[in-house]
Design an enzyme around this catalytic site. Sequence first.
Site, PDB file in Angstrom:
ATOM      1  N   SER A 203     -34.311  76.880  50.436  1.00  0.00           N
ATOM      2  CA  SER A 203     -33.050  76.701  51.096  1.00  0.00           C
ATOM      3  C   SER A 203     -32.578  78.180  52.277  1.00  0.00           C
ATOM      4  O   SER A 203     -32.272  77.893  52.577  1.00  0.00           O
ATOM      5  CB  SER A 203     -32.229  76.541  50.260  1.00  0.00           C
ATOM      6  OG  SER A 203     -32.532  74.930  49.516  1.00  0.00           O
ATOM      7  N   HIS A 249     -27.650  79.161  50.366  1.00  0.00           N
ATOM      8  CA  HIS A 249     -26.978  78.648  51.645  1.00  0.00           C
ATOM      9  C   HIS A 249     -26.814  79.903  52.346  1.00  0.00           C
ATOM     10  O   HIS A 249     -26.853  79.727  53.673  1.00  0.00           O
ATOM     11  CB  HIS A 249     -26.479  77.073  51.671  1.00  0.00           C
ATOM     12  CG  HIS A 249     -27.482  76.089  51.048  1.00  0.00           C
ATOM     13  ND1 HIS A 249     -27.345  74.802  50.985  1.00  0.00           N
ATOM     14  CD2 HIS A 249     -28.839  76.024  50.158  1.00  0.00           C
ATOM     15  CE1 HIS A 249     -27.827  74.160  50.446  1.00  0.00           C
ATOM     16  NE2 HIS A 249     -29.206  74.825  50.299  1.00  0.00           N
TER      17      HIS A 249
END
Length: 299
Positions: A203, A249
């Site tokens: 991610s 993230h």
Amino acid sequence: MDQAPGSPDRPQAAHGLPGCYRHPGRETGISCTRCERPICPECMVSASVGFQCPECVRTGSGTGHAPSASRPRTIAGAELTSGDPRLVTKILLGVNAAVFLAVLADQTLADRLNLIGLAFDPRIREVVGVADGEWYRLLTSVFLHQQVWHIAFNMLGLWWLGGPLEAALGRVRYLALYLLSGLAGSALVYLLAEPNQGALGASGAIWGLLGATAVLLRRLEYDLRPVIALLALNLLFTFTMPGISWEAHVGGLVGGTVIAFGMVHAPRGRRTLVQAGVCAVVLLVSVAAIVLRTQSLLT
């Protein structure tokens, strides 16, 4: 079906912007400075003024403009290469898939490769983690997935975002963007998360590609509203859904955005130096965060 190179037509995309003359379904606001045909990021070749299409670069002909440099380059300054334009993206997909299959065959592999700051593993009766010297976890965790939905979501993002970026940046720059974004995400997880909290997945790297896509589209003067909406939606999910490592993230997004900005805005005369410097800054900041966290865990 794609139009053959050299066609004088200007295909119109669905939303009003012209379509790339080589890829009619791709909207673009950029035209070749020599033949004035619309071109998408995959077809753009950086020239002394603006961008040119591959056909004009290859033939050296056009509308009276002087030929550009003998070695055509992408918007980021990388030399155009023949062969598969998604080669690195496919290799990254293959590595992620191979690690996923290896984890299915050996469930203990995930415990040995995921991102753990510092924890006691009762099964082997030893302390494990990055702070204990297992630095490799900061990168191996970027290629590690356990659930099918997790790897499927991340690999779809890699495929959609990676191909255009690889074409626009060049293979080496694109690979540096991916790896450093993943490392930046891991560094922020290591710095802020609980040391015994495991983290894994691509991610951070994918968010780096998302940030880089926004930078590239802005550089090409595309409409940023769809990308901003996608970013906002993903940030909403990141901070509201349980089990998501927001640190990965955010770290990947910031790292990828900074790297991409340096790559596409570097001055022509010092392009390679500036690009290497920006990558070095992201690397050094990540390493500094890792060293700082390690010292705090060991004291």
